[in-house]
Design a protein around this motif. Sequence first.
Motif, PDB file in Angstrom:
ATOM      1  N   LEU A 158       8.076   9.708 -16.236  1.00  0.00           N
ATOM      2  CA  LEU A 158       9.268   8.721 -16.531  1.00  0.00           C
ATOM      3  C   LEU A 158      10.516   8.981 -16.276  1.00  0.00           C
ATOM      4  N   VAL A 159      11.518   9.474 -15.402  1.00  0.00           N
ATOM      5  CA  VAL A 159      12.797   9.554 -15.830  1.00  0.00           C
ATOM      6  C   VAL A 159      14.095   8.873 -15.409  1.00  0.00           C
ATOM      7  N   GLU A 186       4.168   1.928 -10.057  1.00  0.00           N
ATOM      8  CA  GLU A 186       3.365   2.279  -8.746  1.00  0.00           C
ATOM      9  C   GLU A 186       5.311   3.153  -8.648  1.00  0.00           C
ATOM     10  N   SER A 187       5.137   3.970  -7.039  1.00  0.00           N
ATOM     11  CA  SER A 187       6.434   4.817  -7.204  1.00  0.00           C
ATOM     12  C   SER A 187       7.803   4.114  -7.718  1.00  0.00           C
ATOM     13  N   MET A 188       9.007   4.675  -8.388  1.00  0.00           N
ATOM     14  CA  MET A 188      10.057   4.058  -8.446  1.00  0.00           C
ATOM     15  C   MET A 188       9.991   2.712  -9.661  1.00  0.00           C
ATOM     16  N   ASP A 189       9.246   2.403  -9.820  1.00  0.00           N
ATOM     17  CA  ASP A 189       9.438   1.324 -10.556  1.00  0.00           C
ATOM     18  C   ASP A 189      10.135   0.865 -11.386  1.00  0.00           C
ATOM     19  N   VAL A 190      11.145   0.531 -12.079  1.00  0.00           N
ATOM     20  CA  VAL A 190      11.543  -0.138 -13.409  1.00  0.00           C
ATOM     21  C   VAL A 190      11.499  -0.464 -14.293  1.00  0.00           C
ATOM     22  N   LEU A 191      10.663   0.075 -15.357  1.00  0.00           N
ATOM     23  CA  LEU A 191      10.597  -0.094 -16.520  1.00  0.00           C
ATOM     24  C   LEU A 191      11.047   0.102 -17.914  1.00  0.00           C
ATOM     25  N   TRP A 192      10.488   0.025 -19.174  1.00  0.00           N
ATOM     26  CA  TRP A 192      10.277  -0.240 -20.605  1.00  0.00           C
ATOM     27  C   TRP A 192       8.901   0.659 -20.869  1.00  0.00           C
ATOM     28  N   VAL A 193       9.210   1.231 -21.401  1.00  0.00           N
ATOM     29  CA  VAL A 193       7.899   2.137 -22.651  1.00  0.00           C
ATOM     30  C   VAL A 193       8.732   2.087 -23.222  1.00  0.00           C
ATOM     31  N   GLU A 194       7.618   1.943 -24.968  1.00  0.00           N
ATOM     32  CA  GLU A 194       8.213   2.046 -26.010  1.00  0.00           C
ATOM     33  C   GLU A 194       6.137   2.785 -26.125  1.00  0.00           C
ATOM     34  N   GLY A 195       6.101   3.996 -27.617  1.00  0.00           N
ATOM     35  CA  GLY A 195       5.804   4.614 -28.226  1.00  0.00           C
ATOM     36  C   GLY A 195       6.101   5.500 -28.636  1.00  0.00           C
ATOM     37  N   GLU A 196       5.122   6.447 -29.096  1.00  0.00           N
ATOM     38  CA  GLU A 196       5.594   7.794 -30.358  1.00  0.00           C
ATOM     39  C   GLU A 196       6.018   8.936 -28.890  1.00  0.00           C
ATOM     40  N   LEU A 197       7.683   9.515 -28.923  1.00  0.00           N
ATOM     41  CA  LEU A 197       7.892  10.588 -28.285  1.00  0.00           C
ATOM     42  C   LEU A 197       7.699  11.549 -29.499  1.00  0.00           C
ATOM     43  N   LYS A 198       6.822  13.073 -28.824  1.00  0.00           N
ATOM     44  CA  LYS A 198       6.124  14.125 -28.607  1.00  0.00           C
ATOM     45  C   LYS A 198       7.284  15.477 -28.023  1.00  0.00           C
ATOM     46  N   GLU A 199       6.710  16.170 -28.457  1.00  0.00           N
ATOM     47  CA  GLU A 199       7.086  16.771 -27.739  1.00  0.00           C
ATOM     48  C   GLU A 199       5.741  17.521 -26.773  1.00  0.00           C
ATOM     49  N   GLY A 200       6.395  17.399 -25.682  1.00  0.00           N
ATOM     50  CA  GLY A 200       4.838  17.691 -24.053  1.00  0.00           C
ATOM     51  C   GLY A 200       5.845  18.766 -22.891  1.00  0.00           C
ATOM     52  N   LYS A 227       9.602   6.599 -33.354  1.00  0.00           N
ATOM     53  CA  LYS A 227       8.928   5.179 -32.288  1.00  0.00           C
ATOM     54  C   LYS A 227      10.046   4.367 -31.365  1.00  0.00           C
ATOM     55  N   VAL A 228       9.626   4.561 -29.994  1.00  0.00           N
ATOM     56  CA  VAL A 228      11.255   4.605 -28.582  1.00  0.00           C
ATOM     57  C   VAL A 228      10.669   3.887 -28.281  1.00  0.00           C
ATOM     58  N   ARG A 229      11.415   3.051 -27.072  1.00  0.00           N
ATOM     59  CA  ARG A 229      11.664   1.845 -26.606  1.00  0.00           C
ATOM     60  C   ARG A 229      12.625   2.881 -25.488  1.00  0.00           C
ATOM     61  N   ILE A 230      12.264   3.193 -23.875  1.00  0.00           N
ATOM     62  CA  ILE A 230      13.453   3.659 -23.302  1.00  0.00           C
ATOM     63  C   ILE A 230      13.301   3.243 -22.150  1.00  0.00           C
ATOM     64  N   PRO A 231      14.090   3.003 -21.016  1.00  0.00           N
ATOM     65  CA  PRO A 231      13.961   2.580 -19.538  1.00  0.00           C
ATOM     66  C   PRO A 231      13.853   3.957 -18.980  1.00  0.00           C
ATOM     67  N   GLY A 232      13.213   3.295 -17.577  1.00  0.00           N
ATOM     68  CA  GLY A 232      13.554   4.155 -16.510  1.00  0.00           C
ATOM     69  C   GLY A 232      12.655   4.162 -15.233  1.00  0.00           C
ATOM     70  N   TYR A 233      11.997   5.089 -14.427  1.00  0.00           N
ATOM     71  CA  TYR A 233      11.637   4.817 -12.933  1.00  0.00           C
ATOM     72  C   TYR A 233      10.448   5.682 -13.712  1.00  0.00           C
ATOM     73  N   ALA A 234       9.082   4.756 -12.611  1.00  0.00           N
ATOM     74  CA  ALA A 234       8.129   5.596 -12.848  1.00  0.00           C
ATOM     75  C   ALA A 234       7.973   6.402 -11.595  1.00  0.00           C
ATOM     76  N   VAL A 235       7.453   7.527 -11.899  1.00  0.00           N
ATOM     77  CA  VAL A 235       7.221   7.940 -10.773  1.00  0.00           C
ATOM     78  C   VAL A 235       5.709   9.110 -11.113  1.00  0.00           C
ATOM     79  N   PRO A 236       4.691   8.306 -10.081  1.00  0.00           N
ATOM     80  CA  PRO A 236       3.457   8.296 -10.534  1.00  0.00           C
ATOM     81  C   PRO A 236       2.599   9.845  -9.684  1.00  0.00           C
ATOM     82  N   LEU A 237       2.252  10.522 -10.686  1.00  0.00           N
ATOM     83  CA  LEU A 237       0.731  11.868 -10.071  1.00  0.00           C
ATOM     84  C   LEU A 237       0.078  11.621  -9.675  1.00  0.00           C
ATOM     85  N   ASP A 238      -1.119  10.601  -9.334  1.00  0.00           N
ATOM     86  CA  ASP A 238      -1.938  10.897  -8.636  1.00  0.00           C
ATOM     87  C   ASP A 238      -2.266   9.231  -7.295  1.00  0.00           C
ATOM     88  N   ALA A 239      -3.253   8.957  -7.680  1.00  0.00           N
ATOM     89  CA  ALA A 239      -3.207   7.610  -6.264  1.00  0.00           C
ATOM     90  C   ALA A 239      -3.879   6.279  -6.963  1.00  0.00           C
TER      91      ALA A 239
END
Length: 192
Positions: free
Chosen positions: A116-117, A150-164, A94-106
């Motif tokens: 998240l990058v 939105e594209s390149m919004d800066v975020l905090w995301v929390e959740g369970e990290l999986k291999e993907g 269970k992690v919390r990580i900051p990053g930039y959003a890259v939407p995959l669709d509209a």
Amino acid sequence: MFTFQALLARRQALFMLAALAGAGLSRAETEIYKTIDWNDLMPDPWVKEMTKDMAAMSKLSYLQDSSDEATKAMSAIRKKLDEAPIVKTQVNKKVRIPGYAVPLDAERSDKREFLLVPYFGACIHTPPPPANQIVLVRPTAQSKIKKMPESMDVLWVEGELKEGRVSTGQGVSGYLLEAVSVAPYETKPVKR
């Protein structure tokens, strides 16, 4: 140092957690998410190997961009980046990580997936980073999303990290994050 007061404080904290759980709060509200950074997602041996590979690539700076040799060298490095290994000890955490959003669709749904990058412009204005530096974020049915990114919004995301390892039009992810919370990145002002 271990003291009786510390033991008492710990016991009181456990009682409070038990009371909160008994009050019907959801699991997500009581769990602790460990803050990680992007370096935590890259295995050290791989970083050392890639550092050597990139140094060797710099010796090819004399090549013309469209030459066969340059294309072959770039294809080889892109393959290594897309196959970048993950840190298995981070999986199922269970992690919390900051990053930039890259939407995959509209789509504007609060359940849409996005990448998240670690840096601005990744996957959009620059070539994609290594797979172990791209996280596919998949909101869960219980996700709390304050604002759909939105594209390149800066975020905090929390959740369970999986291999993907998922190949998208924007890049190849090495991780999947089953997000319970997506929120704008905010820092608290420093008290003076």
